[in-house]
Design a protein around this motif. Structure first.
Motif, PDB file in Angstrom:
ATOM      1  N   ALA A 281       0.865  -1.073  -0.114  1.00 37.70           N
ATOM      2  CA  ALA A 281       0.049   0.004  -0.001  1.00 37.70           C
ATOM      3  C   ALA A 281       0.944   1.016   0.000  1.00 37.70           C
ATOM      4  CB  ALA A 281      -0.866   0.037   1.271  1.00 37.70           C
ATOM      5  N   THR A 282       0.563   2.270  -0.702  1.00 40.33           N
ATOM      6  CA  THR A 282       1.034   3.788  -0.902  1.00 40.33           C
ATOM      7  C   THR A 282       0.103   4.469  -0.744  1.00 40.33           C
ATOM      8  OG1 THR A 282       1.324   3.411  -3.092  1.00 40.33           O
ATOM      9  CG2 THR A 282       3.200   2.745  -2.000  1.00 40.33           C
ATOM     10  N   ARG A 283       0.219   6.002  -0.187  1.00 37.86           N
ATOM     11  CA  ARG A 283      -0.633   6.866  -0.079  1.00 37.86           C
ATOM     12  C   ARG A 283      -0.862   7.407  -1.338  1.00 37.86           C
ATOM     13  NH1 ARG A 283       1.008  11.463   3.802  1.00 37.86           N
ATOM     14  NH2 ARG A 283       2.361  11.723   1.934  1.00 37.86           N
ATOM     15  N   LYS A 284      -2.579   7.782  -1.740  1.00 39.56           N
ATOM     16  CA  LYS A 284      -2.757   8.289  -2.946  1.00 39.56           C
ATOM     17  C   LYS A 284      -2.391   9.852  -2.846  1.00 39.56           C
ATOM     18  CE  LYS A 284      -7.032   5.576  -3.866  1.00 39.56           C
ATOM     19  NZ  LYS A 284      -8.423   5.466  -4.037  1.00 39.56           N
ATOM     20  N   GLY A 285      -1.981  10.372  -4.033  1.00 39.55           N
ATOM     21  CA  GLY A 285      -1.440  11.680  -4.404  1.00 39.55           C
ATOM     22  C   GLY A 285      -0.332  11.954  -3.561  1.00 39.55           C
ATOM     23  N   ARG A 286       0.626  10.985  -3.222  1.00 41.58           N
ATOM     24  CA  ARG A 286       1.819  10.998  -2.524  1.00 41.58           C
ATOM     25  C   ARG A 286       2.764  11.899  -3.409  1.00 41.58           C
ATOM     26  NH1 ARG A 286       5.579   7.413  -4.594  1.00 41.58           N
ATOM     27  NH2 ARG A 286       4.822   5.892  -5.729  1.00 41.58           N
ATOM     28  N   ARG A 287       3.691  12.552  -2.825  1.00 43.47           N
ATOM     29  CA  ARG A 287       4.835  13.190  -3.537  1.00 43.47           C
ATOM     30  C   ARG A 287       5.420  12.324  -4.157  1.00 43.47           C
ATOM     31  NH1 ARG A 287       7.469  18.310  -2.825  1.00 43.47           N
ATOM     32  NH2 ARG A 287       6.270  18.475  -0.749  1.00 43.47           N
ATOM     33  N   ILE A 291      12.668   6.807  -4.886  1.00 42.61           N
ATOM     34  CA  ILE A 291      13.259   5.702  -4.193  1.00 42.61           C
ATOM     35  C   ILE A 291      12.056   4.867  -4.092  1.00 42.61           C
ATOM     36  CG2 ILE A 291      13.881   4.880  -1.939  1.00 42.61           C
ATOM     37  CD1 ILE A 291      15.495   7.393  -1.335  1.00 42.61           C
ATOM     38  N   VAL A 292      10.836   5.498  -3.829  1.00 49.87           N
ATOM     39  CA  VAL A 292       9.551   4.592  -3.700  1.00 49.87           C
ATOM     40  C   VAL A 292       9.230   4.085  -4.865  1.00 49.87           C
ATOM     41  CG1 VAL A 292       7.218   4.554  -3.013  1.00 49.87           C
ATOM     42  CG2 VAL A 292       8.871   5.766  -1.424  1.00 49.87           C
ATOM     43  N   ASP A 293       9.677   4.968  -5.865  1.00 52.75           N
ATOM     44  CA  ASP A 293       9.085   4.442  -7.317  1.00 52.75           C
ATOM     45  C   ASP A 293      10.054   3.428  -7.887  1.00 52.75           C
ATOM     46  OD1 ASP A 293       7.155   6.163  -7.473  1.00 52.75           O
ATOM     47  OD2 ASP A 293       8.203   7.603  -8.857  1.00 52.75           O
ATOM     48  N   ARG A 294      11.157   3.424  -7.463  1.00 52.73           N
ATOM     49  CA  ARG A 294      12.268   2.059  -7.915  1.00 52.73           C
ATOM     50  C   ARG A 294      11.843   0.978  -7.153  1.00 52.73           C
ATOM     51  NH1 ARG A 294      17.111   3.906 -10.056  1.00 52.73           N
ATOM     52  NH2 ARG A 294      16.409   5.392 -11.798  1.00 52.73           N
ATOM     53  N   PHE A 295      11.505   1.153  -5.899  1.00 52.55           N
ATOM     54  CA  PHE A 295      11.024  -0.153  -4.983  1.00 52.55           C
ATOM     55  C   PHE A 295       9.775  -0.526  -5.659  1.00 52.55           C
ATOM     56  CE2 PHE A 295       8.757  -1.911  -1.261  1.00 52.55           C
ATOM     57  CZ  PHE A 295       9.734  -2.766  -0.800  1.00 52.55           C
ATOM     58  N   LEU A 296       8.795   0.095  -6.042  1.00 56.40           N
ATOM     59  CA  LEU A 296       7.558  -0.467  -6.500  1.00 56.40           C
ATOM     60  C   LEU A 296       7.871  -1.047  -7.733  1.00 56.40           C
ATOM     61  CD1 LEU A 296       5.011   2.412  -5.604  1.00 56.40           C
ATOM     62  CD2 LEU A 296       5.219   0.165  -4.442  1.00 56.40           C
TER      63      LEU A 296
END
Length: 300
Positions: A281-287, A291-296
């Motif tokens: 799960a990630t927060r909607k509308g997150r900045r 790092i998070v994009d690469r992890f996903l």
């Protein structure tokens, strides 16, 4: 305390605010020791320094326990805003340089490490290698509800949990399908009749139920049992099963080691089983965060 003004924010001030935020979230100096990696006396010195620099009492500590003052609660809210802004700035700079630098805060349920498909482990490996150690990975083990709250309020970037009753403020990506069976230990009277035990006999045995949220399928199966105990997580359920006094549901990958050693067996496995989808799960509308994009991306 004497009134004071903070003319400018220094690196030392930011360090003190991070210590204060950790102590406030932990609820005591003692609980914050392991999280910060410093002693309680060092934490006390840092808190004293921050109170002196701000000119106000932030918390009460002593025999009565730890509690934030009214001013402390306001400073905590302000510090969360400041630290989140700094992390946001760091993420934007990372985007410009296409370099992975910063924190990756992940919330996990316990016992996911025994899953046969090690997607999370593989993704963490890729992030560490791509960043050449530039990403600090922070993993916390929590209940599904705590993980969702952490992702919603920004303390966690990503959470791994069962996809049950999705929250509107979160985005979910499925990862695994996890099967759970009803188990007893080798010391339980039902061990010898595991394959043939009937529903009436199962209802007469003491069972353990999870206190966290369940799927409708899982809840229906538990409703047919005499749930005489509860547990906050799967490890706690395993503890009670291993006493020989309780039966309970566990994911097959969690129970596999005990089954292999002859210490547990699945009861009526053809009918006493359910599946649940696990995901992130990630927060909607997150900045946007590189790092998070690469992890996903690594997860998928």
């Amino acid at each position: 305390m004497k009134k004071a003004t903070l003319a400018q924010m220094t690196d030392f001030d930011l360090r003190l605010l991070r210590v204060f935020k950790t102590v406030a979230e932990a609820g005591s100096f003692t609980a914050a020791e392991s999280m910060l990696g410093i002693t309680r006396s060092a934490i006390s010195l840092h808190m004293g320094d921050l109170e002196t620099r701000l000119g106000m009492r932030l918390c009460q500590r002593g025999r009565a326990g730890f509690a934030l003052t009214d001013q402390g609660r306001e400073v905590l809210r302000a510090s969360e805003t400041v630290l989140a802004a700094i992390e946001g700035f760091r993420s934007e700079v990372n985007q410009l340089h296409q370099a992975l630098r910063g924190d990756l805060n992940i919330g996990l349920m316990n016992n996911l490490v025994t899953l046969p498909k090690v997607r999370i482990t593989t993704a963490l490996t890729q992030i560490h290698r791509q960043s050449q150690g530039g990403v600090r990975i922070n993993i916390s083990m929590s209940t599904p509800g705590e993980i969702e709250r952490g992702v919603l309020d920004g303390r966690l970037h990503v959470g791994a949990l069962p996809l049950i009753n999705p929250l509107s403020g979160l985005e979910y990506t499925p990862l695994y399908d996890e099967r759970s069976f009803l188990y007893c230990s080798c010391q339980h009277p039902l061990f010898a009749q595991a394959e043939t035990v009937d529903a009436k006999t199962l209802r007469q045995a003491s069972a353990v139920a999870p206190s966290y949220r369940m799927s409708a399928e899982a809840a229906a199966l538990h409703s047919d049992l005499d749930c005489a105990a509860t547990a906050t997580d799967r490890e706690a359920i395993a503890f009670l099963i291993l006493t020989g006094e309780y039966i309970g549901f566990l994911p097959d990958h969690v129970a596999a080691a005990w089954v292999g050693q002859g210490q547990m067996v699945a009861l009526a496995p053809e009918r006493m089983q359910f599946s649940v989808t696990l995901g992130v799960a990630t927060r909607k509308g997150r900045r946007q965060s590189l790092i998070v994009d690469r992890f996903l991306e690594a997860l998928s």
